[in-house]
Design a protein around this motif. Structure first.
Motif, mmCIF file in Angstrom:
data_model
loop_
_atom_site.group_PDB
_atom_site.id
_atom_site.type_symbol
_atom_site.label_atom_id
_atom_site.label_comp_id
_atom_site.label_asym_id
_atom_site.label_seq_id
_atom_site.Cartn_x
_atom_site.Cartn_y
_atom_site.Cartn_z
ATOM 1 N N PHE A 135 0.838 -1.181 0.000
ATOM 2 C CA PHE A 135 0.000 0.000 0.000
ATOM 3 C C PHE A 135 0.881 1.241 0.000
ATOM 4 O O PHE A 135 1.823 1.350 0.776
ATOM 5 C CB PHE A 135 -0.894 -0.027 1.244
ATOM 6 C CG PHE A 135 -1.800 1.151 1.339
ATOM 7 C CD1 PHE A 135 -1.544 2.165 2.229
ATOM 8 C CD2 PHE A 135 -2.899 1.258 0.503
ATOM 9 C CE1 PHE A 135 -2.386 3.260 2.305
ATOM 10 C CE2 PHE A 135 -3.734 2.348 0.573
ATOM 11 C CZ PHE A 135 -3.480 3.347 1.478
ATOM 12 N N PRO A 191 0.798 4.972 0.856
ATOM 13 C CA PRO A 191 0.007 6.055 1.412
ATOM 14 C C PRO A 191 0.231 7.335 0.599
ATOM 15 O O PRO A 191 1.345 7.641 0.237
ATOM 16 C CB PRO A 191 0.541 6.205 2.841
ATOM 17 C CG PRO A 191 1.696 5.318 2.958
ATOM 18 C CD PRO A 191 1.856 4.509 1.731
ATOM 19 N N SER A 228 -2.600 19.132 5.572
ATOM 20 C CA SER A 228 -2.975 18.680 6.892
ATOM 21 C C SER A 228 -3.786 19.742 7.615
ATOM 22 O O SER A 228 -3.528 20.941 7.494
ATOM 23 C CB SER A 228 -1.697 18.353 7.655
ATOM 24 O OG SER A 228 -1.985 18.008 8.966
ATOM 25 N N TYR A 262 -1.310 6.278 7.455
ATOM 26 C CA TYR A 262 -2.585 5.570 7.410
ATOM 27 C C TYR A 262 -2.475 4.362 6.501
ATOM 28 O O TYR A 262 -1.519 4.201 5.751
ATOM 29 C CB TYR A 262 -3.704 6.487 6.923
ATOM 30 C CG TYR A 262 -3.684 6.746 5.434
ATOM 31 C CD1 TYR A 262 -2.797 7.658 4.881
ATOM 32 C CD2 TYR A 262 -4.546 6.085 4.580
ATOM 33 C CE1 TYR A 262 -2.764 7.889 3.530
ATOM 34 C CE2 TYR A 262 -4.525 6.319 3.227
ATOM 35 C CZ TYR A 262 -3.631 7.227 2.700
ATOM 36 O OH TYR A 262 -3.596 7.458 1.365
ATOM 37 N N ASN A 263 -3.478 3.537 6.589
ATOM 38 C CA ASN A 263 -3.552 2.356 5.752
ATOM 39 C C ASN A 263 -5.016 2.105 5.434
ATOM 40 O O ASN A 263 -5.883 2.404 6.260
ATOM 41 C CB ASN A 263 -2.942 1.168 6.505
ATOM 42 C CG ASN A 263 -2.713 -0.023 5.608
ATOM 43 O OD1 ASN A 263 -2.779 0.091 4.398
ATOM 44 N ND2 ASN A 263 -2.446 -1.165 6.203
ATOM 45 N N VAL A 264 -5.267 1.574 4.263
ATOM 46 C CA VAL A 264 -6.642 1.275 3.875
ATOM 47 C C VAL A 264 -6.706 -0.175 3.447
ATOM 48 O O VAL A 264 -5.901 -0.626 2.635
ATOM 49 C CB VAL A 264 -7.100 2.179 2.696
ATOM 50 C CG1 VAL A 264 -8.495 1.805 2.259
ATOM 51 C CG2 VAL A 264 -7.052 3.635 3.093
ATOM 52 N N CYS A 266 -2.461 13.596 8.796
ATOM 53 C CA CYS A 266 -1.345 12.662 8.689
ATOM 54 C C CYS A 266 -0.139 13.281 7.989
ATOM 55 O O CYS A 266 -0.247 14.288 7.309
ATOM 56 C CB CYS A 266 -1.767 11.395 7.953
ATOM 57 S SG CYS A 266 -2.786 11.705 6.519
ATOM 58 N N PHE A 267 0.969 12.670 8.163
ATOM 59 C CA PHE A 267 2.232 13.002 7.522
ATOM 60 C C PHE A 267 2.805 14.331 7.962
ATOM 61 O O PHE A 267 3.845 14.731 7.464
ATOM 62 C CB PHE A 267 2.147 12.989 5.998
ATOM 63 C CG PHE A 267 1.677 11.680 5.459
ATOM 64 C CD1 PHE A 267 0.590 11.607 4.615
ATOM 65 C CD2 PHE A 267 2.308 10.499 5.809
ATOM 66 C CE1 PHE A 267 0.152 10.399 4.127
ATOM 67 C CE2 PHE A 267 1.871 9.287 5.318
ATOM 68 C CZ PHE A 267 0.793 9.240 4.477
#
Lengths: 91, 265
Positions: free
Chosen positions: A12, A14, A21, B190-192, B208-209
């Motif tokens: 995955f 990201p 943000s 994150y992850n999906v 995030c990030f």
């Protein structure tokens, strides 16, 4: 799952968010809007489509308090709500 | 052949003298010069035979061309050959360098254009403006929150699930509290799951990030504003997908500490 270093498996990737943000709401300025939204979600059985007004108001609160870059709401996917508002005003 | 003989006979004679007289070692040239006599007597048999055959040539590196024009042309050719060779060598070295430089350059390109390795059709704000929700396809999005072992935050989602349709923007909240007495900086990723649905999951804005700082005993709401691409409804592989799980993990951000996430940065 994405950390399994198997050779050849897709991992995955990201992606960073489109508009960056959210700055943290340290002073809780929009907390009341958030509470309204959460209450709406709980009442409507967590259906997002029924609580879009509250989410729009939360984002507008953020924009007014410099916690989010101001953007026309159509660009955030609230075009259907914007079309309804002038009609309601007329009535 | 006669000319050869005239020019080189003195050195030949000297050589011949060396070979024909076994006791000659150590004599100087001058003394040797006094002893030889002009004519055939001082020559060694081998040298004589070779010259008779006409095969003995003065050792020389250049194919003989005494004509000045020819020599100039040959010099010109030689110079051009050298130039061409230099250019070809430079091109080869340049290709090698370009192949090495391509790796970081491509990574830089992906980061700046936001493609990040998976080229998906552009998610510009125009697309968000014009997208039409697919109202007959309801997807349940569940939320998960994790922290890394070294981070002492209380991080949890504020709703367990939310029902969305593709093409509709949705808002969700997480909550984080710093129970320690020191300000802590965290950074999240994150992850999906499922993996294929991850490419349709677009975040407009989230937390995030980027480093997020929590003061001692502070609690904040962290919103995520996202949507699922309307093309999700048209993908045949997604026909059976009704549940998407969004999972956030917070790490502690330290100086020089890199996120242990493969594929990012």
């Amino acid at each position: 799952m994405s950390t399994a270093m198997n050779f050849g498996t897709k991992s995955f990737q990201p992606r960073p968010p489109d508009k960056g943000s959210f700055p943290l709401d340290h002073f809780g300025e929009c907390k009341s809007f958030k509470e309204k939204f959460m209450k709406c979600l709980r009442d409507k059985n967590f259906e997002n489509a029924l609580c879009r007004n509250e989410s729009k108001e939360y984002l507008m609160c953020r924009m007014q308090r410099q916690l989010m870059a101001p953007e026309p709401l159509e660009k955030l996917g609230f075009r259907d709500l914007m079309d309804e508002q002038p009609e309601a005003k007329d009535k | 052949m006669g000319g050869f003989w005239c020019q080189g006979w003195r050195s030949v004679a000297l050589y011949g003298r060396c070979w024909s007289r076994p006791g000659w070692w150590g004599r100087t040239v001058a003394s040797a010069g006094q002893t030889f006599r002009p004519g055939w007597d001082g020559l060694g048999g081998a040298q004589r035979g070779l010259r008779r055959l006409g095969t003995w040539k003065r050792p020389s590196g250049r194919p003989g061309s005494s004509n000045p024009f020819q020599r100039a042309q040959e010099d010109e050719w030689r110079r051009r050959n050298k130039t061409v060779l230099t250019y070809v060598a430079a091109a080869a070295v340049g290709m090698l360098g370009a192949s090495y430089a391509a790796v970081p350059l491509y990574r830089l390109y992906c980061q700046t254009t936001g493609l990040g390795g998976s080229a998906v059709a552009g998610h510009s704000s125009d697309q968000i403006e014009n997208m039409v929700p697919v109202k007959d396809r309801i997807i349940k999005v569940t939320f998960n929150a994790d922290v890394h072992a070294s981070l002492q935050w209380n991080f949890r989602p504020q709703q367990t699930e939310i029902y969305v349709v593709p093409g509709e923007t949705a808002l969700a909240f997480y909550k984080a509290k710093n129970p320690t007495d020191k300000p802590v900086i965290g950074i999240s990723t994150y992850n999906v799951v499922p993996f294929e649905a991850g490419q349709y999951f677009n975040k407009i804005q989230c937390f995030c990030f980027e480093e997020q700082r929590l003061n001692p005993q502070e609690e904040v709401d962290m919103p995520v504003f996202f949507y699922i691409d309307p093309e999700f409804a048209e993908d045949p592989r997604m026909v059976n997908v009704d549940l998407i799980t969004l999972s956030y993990t917070f790490f502690e951000a330290k100086e020089g500490h890199k996120l242990p996430v493969p594929g990012y940065n």
